[in-house]
Write an enzyme that holds these catalytic residues in place. Structure first.
Site, PDB file in Angstrom:
ATOM      1  N   ARG A   1     -35.693  -6.642 -15.880  1.00 23.52           N
ATOM      2  CA  ARG A   1     -36.606  -7.673 -16.392  1.00 23.52           C
ATOM      3  C   ARG A   1     -37.347  -7.098 -17.596  1.00 23.52           C
ATOM      4  NH1 ARG A   1     -41.673  -7.235 -15.040  1.00 23.52           N
ATOM      5  NH2 ARG A   1     -41.291  -6.337 -12.985  1.00 23.52           N
TER       6      ARG A   1
ATOM      7  N   HIS B   1     -43.732  -9.151 -15.084  1.00 29.32           N
ATOM      8  CA  HIS B   1     -43.378  -9.918 -13.879  1.00 29.32           C
ATOM      9  C   HIS B   1     -43.686 -11.395 -14.077  1.00 29.32           C
ATOM     10  CE1 HIS B   1     -42.854 -10.842  -9.639  1.00 29.32           C
ATOM     11  NE2 HIS B   1     -44.059 -11.376  -9.618  1.00 29.32           N
TER      12      HIS B   1
ATOM     13  N   TYR C   1     -46.913   0.283 -15.648  1.00 28.93           N
ATOM     14  CA  TYR C   1     -46.077   0.960 -14.653  1.00 28.93           C
ATOM     15  C   TYR C   1     -44.678   1.323 -15.165  1.00 28.93           C
ATOM     16  CZ  TYR C   1     -44.701  -3.959 -13.938  1.00 28.93           C
ATOM     17  OH  TYR C   1     -44.290  -5.263 -14.108  1.00 28.93           O
TER      18      TYR C   1
END
Length: 366
Positions: free
Chosen positions: A261, A265, A274
């Site tokens: 991805r 998110h 992250y």
């Protein structure tokens, strides 16, 4: 005689037909023929349109027209491949991230975005499109898919179901219940796990100690496979084989697609907290659209004019979506009470009356 466990095991490495730059690889895994060129051309067009739709939907969140949008940028091969291998009568069970897949299935994009705009729990007719409502809770749709597929088997319709899930969903109890039920009752269902490496911010190595997510099917007696999820040729080949496996009465099939991805998110997430730019950049060079375009161009199956036509179609698609989403939706508040029960309860009738009174009082104000 073949070892029954060996027949269930996925490939040691994900199945791939194309290198990262779109060159055909040698030594393809037996049993997966190259998809028809016309299907690959359809996939290329659908991915181009789908990516532009995805970018436009992301922009709509910044304009306040959508409350939230989970992007699938980078996962187009899985989005498009998962529905192109299905027949019209087959069922598709999406997650919240499968908006591009729903558009590829032929659903009105405004209806697709109704959930994410907050207008309705599901803006399209599931029975008409044979597409279940987009599912926000993790893995619950896999149980629904297994149950529906089993019902289709009992009725002898020959239909299959394909359920999408993310890597995070494979840690949920519902996912394992679905696999066990489907295997025991030979439900004609394909489980597609889009392993995009993160469950929101939790990396894969913190989610499981299994050799791969595909290996989770083996313990339930399910034929499983791994595929390069950014290789559209491989995705279509493996998913077509999985659907044929299920439709022929041999039970469920689990496919783990290794993908990524590229966006956060959702628009409420900051992926830079992250993961690194270098990691995202490494996956960006494995772009599924560029790989398929290179492959088809080298074989004379796709021209510059074809590419330009797909791009123009994508821009027109986005412009129409913008115009329609900029118009305020017509809402029917009393529709909240429709389809809750086949026969409304006294409590529901009372609530409807209270809301009607409030609406009437509001209209009477100067």
């Amino acid at each position: 005689m073949a070892d029954p466990v060996e027949t269930l095991l996925p490939s040691a490495e994900p199945v791939r037909f194309l290198t990262d730059d779109g060159t055909a690889v040698r030594g393809r895994r037996p049993g997966y023929p190259v998809p028809d060129p016309d299907l690959l051309r359809r996939a290329h067009r659908a991915m181009v349109v789908g990516r532009r739709f995805d970018a436009q939907a992301t922009a709509l969140t910044k304009q306040g027209r959508l409350a939230v949008y989970p992007s699938s940028h980078g996962q187009e091969a899985c989005q498009v491949g998962s529905v192109l291998v299905l027949e019209d009568g087959d069922w598709f069970f999406p997650t919240y991230r499968e908006s591009v897949a729903l558009v590829t299935r032929g659903i009105d994009p405004v209806e697709v975005l109704s959930l994410l705009r907050g207008d309705a729990h599901c803006g399209y007719d599931p029975m008409r499109h044979h597409v279940a409502p987009q599912c926000t809770p993790l893995a619950t749709q896999t149980v629904h898919a297994a149950g529906l597929a089993y019902a289709e088997r009992r009725k002898g319709t020959g239909r299959v179901a394909l359920a999408c899930a993310g890597d995070g969903a494979t840690s949920e109890g519902d996912f394992h219940e679905a696999l066990n039920f489907a295997a025991v009752f030979k439900a004609p269902v394909v489980f597609l796990v889009q392993n995009n490496q993160y469950a929101i911010s939790v990396p894969l190595e913190r989610q499981t100690a299994a050799p791969s997510l595909a290996h989770k099917g083996v313990g339930y007696g399910i034929r499983s496979e791994r595929v390069d999820g950014n290789d559209p040729v491989a995705v279509l080949a493996v998913l077509a084989a999985a659907v044929e496996h299920a439709r022929s009465g041999r039970g469920p099939f689990l496919v783990e697609a290794h993908t990524y991805r590229l966006e956060s998110h959702t628009n409420a997430d900051d992926a830079s907290r992250y993961r690194t730019d270098a990691e995202a950049g490494d996956w960006r060079r494995r772009d599924p659209i560029a790989r398929l375009e290179t492959y088809l161009r080298r074989r004379g199956r796709l021209s510059k004019a074809d590419v330009a036509a797909s791009s123009a179609e994508a821009e027109e698609f986005a412009a129409r979506l913008r115009d329609r989403m900029n118009a305020d939706p017509g809402l029917a508040p009393l529709g909240l009470f429709d389809h809750v029960y086949s026969t409304p309860t006294p409590q529901l009738d009372e609530q409807r009356a209270l809301l009607r009174a409030e609406l009437d009082a509001g209209e009477a104000l100067p």
